[in-house]
Every structure is written in structure tokens, then in C-alpha cells.
Design an enzyme around this catalytic site. Structure first.
Site, PDB file in Angstrom:
ATOM      1  N   ASP A  38       1.329  -1.362   0.350  1.00  9.83           N
ATOM      2  CA  ASP A  38       0.028   0.357  -0.055  1.00  9.83           C
ATOM      3  C   ASP A  38       0.479   1.600   0.145  1.00  9.83           C
ATOM      4  O   ASP A  38       1.699   1.129   0.061  1.00  9.83           O
ATOM      5  CB  ASP A  38      -1.005  -0.640   1.405  1.00  9.83           C
ATOM      6  N   TYR A 159     -14.455   5.284 -12.469  1.00  9.02           N
ATOM      7  CA  TYR A 159     -14.625   4.324 -12.035  1.00  9.02           C
ATOM      8  C   TYR A 159     -14.925   2.982 -12.301  1.00  9.02           C
ATOM      9  O   TYR A 159     -14.788   1.965 -12.257  1.00  9.02           O
ATOM     10  CB  TYR A 159     -14.612   5.037 -10.438  1.00  9.02           C
ATOM     11  N   LYS A 163     -13.788  -0.890 -13.116  1.00  6.67           N
ATOM     12  CA  LYS A 163     -14.250  -1.825 -12.864  1.00  6.67           C
ATOM     13  C   LYS A 163     -15.067  -3.017 -13.750  1.00  6.67           C
ATOM     14  O   LYS A 163     -15.228  -3.898 -13.766  1.00  6.67           O
ATOM     15  CB  LYS A 163     -15.226  -1.444 -11.513  1.00  6.67           C
TER      16      LYS A 163
END
Length: 266
Positions: A38, A159, A163
Site C-alpha cells: 500500500d 471508476y 471495474k
């Protein structure tokens, strides 16, 4: 029944918060060795928004596992209405996984899973989806930049497009030589609304909750905790899963069934 992961090694992206953090915690509780990736709060500080960062993060994580890994779970993602979302959510997952695939293939029980979203079923930019699936990040960012310039509503397509493209990539690549040919089940979990730092502000008002629930109706148990998604990701990447691959599993409290109905085969 609890899935036991003792002795298995995992690389988990997005492990500093949300679903990634819950997944890393659950795996450790069940006996796995976990290397988190991360921007902060993980064993590897990695930037998955660039090609160089993805390779560097994958190599650093692999070094910490001793050069071998049994499973990779890619949870890292953002939902901002900007082109960076396409870079992180699609290329930050697919290029990272592809780089680790040869090491994964050496495991006796290799597995891979990614986090998609209910947004994969929402309106998107077909042009941007096509650019991502073609591996053209520059074009995907160019299209995403033009969308963002039109305002947040159009910018949000960064977004949903990321996806949609990721879900299609899983379907396509799961049966390819790099994954199925190497004995690696590859799947995606598509959550509905998850209670997290990303959704906290939106869910804090009646108006925000109403808007969310209109777009993602969840008749079974409502909004989910991150651990709900983590449990499914852990099973998909366990030794128990030998034949489930290429699936986009909507862990969404019934949102998919509500919105698309009973006949998705027509």
C-alpha cells in the site's frame, strides 16, 4: 467451516485500509504469512498508479516472501472521478498480477483474486474500457481526463469503466495459459456498498444513504462490513478452491439480483 491457510504465503494489495486490511488481518489470524502492499501502513510501500511502481512493488513483495508466493489478492483501488482511478483500479491490478504470475505458478496450490465492484454493472465508457483491455494506459488516461473535465458525473465513469474492464479481464485471462494453464484459479469479488472510510461521509446523511441505496439496493442484511468481502476472498484463494475460476461474484446483499432480475441469460 473456517478455511485454514496455515503455511501459505500471500501478497495483498491495498492492505493499509478497508477490504485489503480486513483480508490481511483474517489471513494472519488463520495462519498465513502476509506481505501487504500500500502507499502506507503495509510491509511494502508501493505506488500502483505507474508501470514502474507496479513492478517495483511486486519485486519488493516477492523478495519479502523469499521469492515464492501461494496467492495474490489485489484489493487496492480508488473511486475518485479522475483518470488516476483507471490507472490504479485496472492497470494497478492487472500488471501487478501478471508480473507475479510466474512466481505464483511455482506454488503447489496457486490462487489469485481481485476486488471488482457492483459499479461494473453501471454506465461506463466503452471507449475507455476498450483502451484498458487493449493495454493502452495512455489512451485510457486521455479518455478519462476528457471525462473528468465534464464534471464529477462524467468523471465517475473512470471508476465504473475501470471495474467493468477489470471484470472482463478476469473472465478473459482466467482461462488463458498464464492462469488456467498454470493451475491458477483467477476470480473477482464485486462488493455492493461496504462500510469504510471511502463511503463513511456519503452514508452519514439520510440523503446520502437514500442515493446509495437507490443505485445499490441490498435487501439481504444491508451494507456490509469489509470482513464480509475478506472471507470470500480468502476462500477463493485457499487450497479448497480448485475449480472456481473466471467468476465475478457479487457479494452485494442481493443488489445484482434486484437490478438485473431473474433472467440474465436472455
Amino acid at each position: 467451516m473456517t478455511t485454514i491457510t496455515t503455511g501459505r504465503s500471500y501478497i495483498v494489495t491495498g492492505a493499509g485500509s478497508g477490504i485489503g486490511l480486513a483480508t490481511a488481518q483474517l489471513l494472519r489470524e488463520r495462519g498465513a504469512t502476509v506481505i501487504g502492499v500500500d502507499l502506507k501502513g503495509a510491509e511494502v510501500q508501493g505506488d500502483l498508479s505507474t508501470a514502474e511502481g507496479r513492478v517495483a512493488a511486486a519485486e519488493a513483495a516477492l523478495e519479502l516472501t523469499g521469492g515464492s508466493v501461494d496467492a495474490v489478492i489485489a484489493c487496492a483501488g480508488i473511486s475518485a472521478p479522475i483518470p488516476l482511478t483507471a490507472s490504479v483500479n485496472f492497470f494497478g491490478v492487472t500488471q501487478f498480477l501478471d508480473h507475479l504470475a510466474p512466481a505464483l505458478a511455482k506454488s503447489a496450490s496457486p490462487r489469485a483474486a481481485v476486488v471488482s465492484s457492483m459499479a461494473s454493472l453501471q454506465a461506463n465508457s466503452p471507449e475507455q474500457v476498450a483502451a484498458m483491455l487493449a493495454g493502452d494506459e495512455a489512451l485510457a488516461v486521455e479518455i478519462g481526463t476528457a471525462l473528468a473535465a465534464q464534471g464529477p458525473q462524467a468523471g465517475y465513469l473512470n471508476y465504473s469503466s475501470s471495474k467493468r474492464a477489470l471484470s472482463r479481464w478476469v473472465r478473459r485471462e482466467s482461462i488463458a495459459p498464464r492462469y488456467a494453464g498454470a493451475g491458477i484459479p483467477l476470480n473477482a469479488v464485486a462488493p455492493g456498498t461496504v462500510i469504510s472510510a471511502m463511503t463513511e461521509k456519503l452514508l452519514s446523511t439520510p440523503e446520502g444513504r437514500a442515493m446509495v441505496d437507490a443505485n445499490v439496493p441490498m435487501p439481504l442484511n444491508g451494507h456490509s462490513e469489509a470482513m464480509v468481502i475478506a472471507r470470500l476472498l480468502v476462500w477463493l484463494t485457499s487450497e479448497e478452491n480448485t475449480h472456481t475460476t473466471g467468476q465475478i461474484i457479487y457479494a452485494d446483499g442481493g443488489a445484482d439480483a434486484t437490478l438485473r432480475g431473474d433472467d440474465i441469460w436472455a
